[in-house]
Scaffold this active site. Structure first.
Site, PDB file in Angstrom:
ATOM      1  CE  LYS A 124      -3.572   2.459   2.505  1.00 57.95           C
ATOM      2  NZ  LYS A 124      -4.679   2.376   3.461  1.00 57.95           N
ATOM      3  CE  LYS A 162      -6.123   1.946  -0.569  1.00 60.11           C
ATOM      4  NZ  LYS A 162      -6.637   2.004   0.751  1.00 60.11           N
TER       5      LYS A 162
HETATM    6  C1  PBG Z   1      -7.645   3.387   5.668  1.00 61.68           C
HETATM    7  C2  PBG Z   1      -7.870   3.259   4.212  1.00 61.68           C
HETATM    8  C3  PBG Z   1      -7.658   4.218   3.198  1.00 61.68           C
HETATM    9  C4  PBG Z   1      -8.159   3.672   2.016  1.00 61.68           C
HETATM   10  C5  PBG Z   1      -8.624   2.382   2.327  1.00 61.68           C
HETATM   11  N1  PBG Z   1      -8.421   2.146   3.690  1.00 61.68           N
HETATM   12  C6  PBG Z   1      -7.121   5.602   3.261  1.00 61.68           C
HETATM   13  C7  PBG Z   1      -5.755   5.840   3.719  1.00 61.68           C
HETATM   14  O1  PBG Z   1      -4.946   4.928   3.913  1.00 61.68           O
HETATM   15  O2  PBG Z   1      -5.453   7.012   3.911  1.00 61.68           O
HETATM   16  C8  PBG Z   1      -8.210   4.356   0.684  1.00 61.68           C
HETATM   17  C9  PBG Z   1      -9.271   3.894  -0.268  1.00 61.68           C
HETATM   18  C10 PBG Z   1      -9.534   4.800  -1.417  1.00 61.68           C
HETATM   19  O3  PBG Z   1      -8.901   5.864  -1.600  1.00 61.68           O
HETATM   20  O4  PBG Z   1     -10.434   4.444  -2.187  1.00 61.68           O
HETATM   21  N2  PBG Z   1      -6.383   3.079   6.142  1.00 61.68           N
END
Ligand code: PBG
Length: 331
Positions: free
Chosen positions: A200, A253
Site C-alpha cells: 500500500k 493499492k
Molecule cells: C484506511 C484506508 C484508506 C483507504 C482504504 N483504507 C485511506 C488511507 O490509507 O489514507 C483508501 C481507499 C480509497 O482511496 O479508495 N487506512
C-alpha cells in the site's frame, strides 16, 4: 512497389471482426471479480452522495442492507465495509474500534444476517477512529508500531466475533498479519480469512476517500508507514512477508499507477492477488467524463480491464456496481 513487407504474418486477422475479436479476447470481467466498498454512517434512512466520489453514497445501516442485496443479485460476491465514526468517539487509543457494539461490528452482524451468502470484508486500521486521523497510535509526532498492532489484533478479533469473513488490514504496520492470525487462532476463529493490504503506497489518490470518512491526517502524512511510490523492491518484500505471516489474499493499492507492481506480485505469490482501484482514480475518470473529455463507460471498462490484465484476481472498485449492471445487460 518498392517497399518490401512481410505478408506471411498478418496479426490483423485476429482483429478482423467482432466475432474473432471476442473469440481471442484474453481478459474478461465478471461480477464475481469485484469487491464493492461500502461506507456506513450512524442513523436511519440516510443516503448521502459523497461529493468527491460522485455516484457513490454514504448510507445508514438500514439503507445499506438493501444495497448489499442488490449487489448480490447483480453477481457481486464481496463487500468491503468502512464506517464513519462520529467525532465524539474518536481518540488516540482506538477505543471505539474494538467496541463490540460499534458501528462496524453491528454492520457486520446485520449484513451477515440479511445476505448470508455475501462475503464480508472489513477494513482494519485506526484512521477513522483516530483523533489524529492516523492509522496507528500517535506518540509525539510518531506513529508507534507495536502498541498499534496490539489494538489492530483486538479490532480484528472483534470483527471475527461479529461474523466477518475476511479481515482487511490497511494500516501498513510491521507484523500485523502474524499478530492477527495468532489472535484468530487462539480464539478458535480458524475460518476467518485475511486479505492484507500488503503493498500500500503513500498515495495522493486516497484524497476523496479521506473526505468521505473525514479521516485525513491531522498532522504530517502517512509516509512513515505507507510505501514510497518510487519503490518496487519494498513492495515485493512486504508482499512476501505477508504471505509468510499467513495472509490468504494480498493486495496492491492503488491500482492504475501500480500495474507493474500488480504483475510482479502475481508472479511472486501462489495466493490470490487483489488490487484496489482507489477513490482518486475513480474520481479522475468521473470528473473528466463530467466535463465531456472522456467517455465514462469506456474509461471504466478500459481501466478496470487493465487492472485484471496486469494480474489482479480481485478488484476493489467504486465501479463494481456499474460494471456488474453492464455485464448483466450483455447476458
Ligand atoms: C484506511 C484506508 C484508506 C483507504 C482504504 N483504507 C485511506 C488511507 O490509507 O489514507 C483508501 C481507499 C480509497 O482511496 O479508495 N487506512
Amino acid at each position: 512497389m518498392g517497399i518490401e513487407i512481410n505478408t506471411m504474418k498478418r496479426p490483423r486477422i485476429l482483429r478482423r471482426s467482432s466475432a474473432i475479436r471476442s473469440m481471442v479476447e484474453e481478459t474478461r470481467l465478471s461480477a464475481a471479480d469485484f469487491i464493492a466498498p461500502l461506507f456506513i454512517v450512524e442513523g436511519e434512512n440516510k443516503e448521502e452522495e459523497i461529493s468527491a466520489i460522485p455516484g457513490y453514497y454514504r448510507r445508514s445501516l438500514d439503507k445499506t442492507l438493501g444495497e448489499v442485496e442488490t449487489l448480490y443479485q447483480l453477481g457481486i460476491r464481496s463487500v468491503l465495509v468502512f464506517i464513519k465514526c462520529p467525532d465524539g468517539l474518536k481518540d488516540n487509543a482506538g477505543t471505539e474500534a474494538v467496541n463490540p457494539e460499534g458501528l462496524m461490528q453491528r454492520s457486520i452482524r446485520a449484513i451477515k444476517s440479511a445476505v448470508p451468502n455475501m462475503c464480508i470484508m472489513s477494513d482494519v486500521a485506526l484512521d477513522p477512529y483516530s483523533s489524529f486521523g492516523h492509522d496507528g497510535i500517535v506518540e509525539g509526532s510518531r506513529i508507534v508500531n507495536d502498541p498499534t498492532v496490539e489494538v489492530l489484533a483486538r479490532m480484528a478479533l472483534s470483527h471475527a466475533e461479529a461474523g466477518v469473513d475476511f479481515i482487511a488490514p490497511s494500516d501498513m504496520m510491521d507484523g500485523r498479519i502474524a499478530a492477527i492470525r495468532k489472535i484468530l487462532e487462539e480464539n478458535h476463529y480458524h475460518e476467518t480469512g485475511i486479505m492484507s493490504y500488503s503493498a500500500k503506497y503513500a498515495s495522493c489518490f486516497y484524497g476523496p476517500f479521506r473526505h468521505a470518512l473525514d479521516s485525513a491526517p491531522g498532522f504530517g502524512d502517512k509516509k512513515t508507514y505507507q510505501m514510497n511510490p518510487a519503490n518496487r523492491l519494498s513492495a515485493k518484500r512486504e508482499v512476501l512477508l505477508d504471505v509468510e505471516e499467513g495472509a490468504d489474499i494480498v493486495m496492491v493499492k492503488p491500482a492504475m499507477s501500480y500495474l507493474d507492481i500488480i504483475r510482479e506480485t502475481k508472479d511472486a505469490v501462489q495466493i490470490p492477488v487483489s488490487a484496489y482501484h482507489v477513490s482518486g482514480e475513480y474520481a479522475m475518470i468521473k470528473a473528466a467524463a463530467q466535463k465531456g473529455w472522456i467517455e465514462e463507460r469506456e474509461a471504466m471498462f478500459e481501466s478496470t480491464i487493465s487492472i485484471k490484465r496486469a494480474g489482479a484476481d480481485l478488484i476493489a472498485s467504486y465501479f463494481a456496481k456499474s460494471i456488474a449492471l453492464e455485464l448483466n445487460k450483455e447476458n
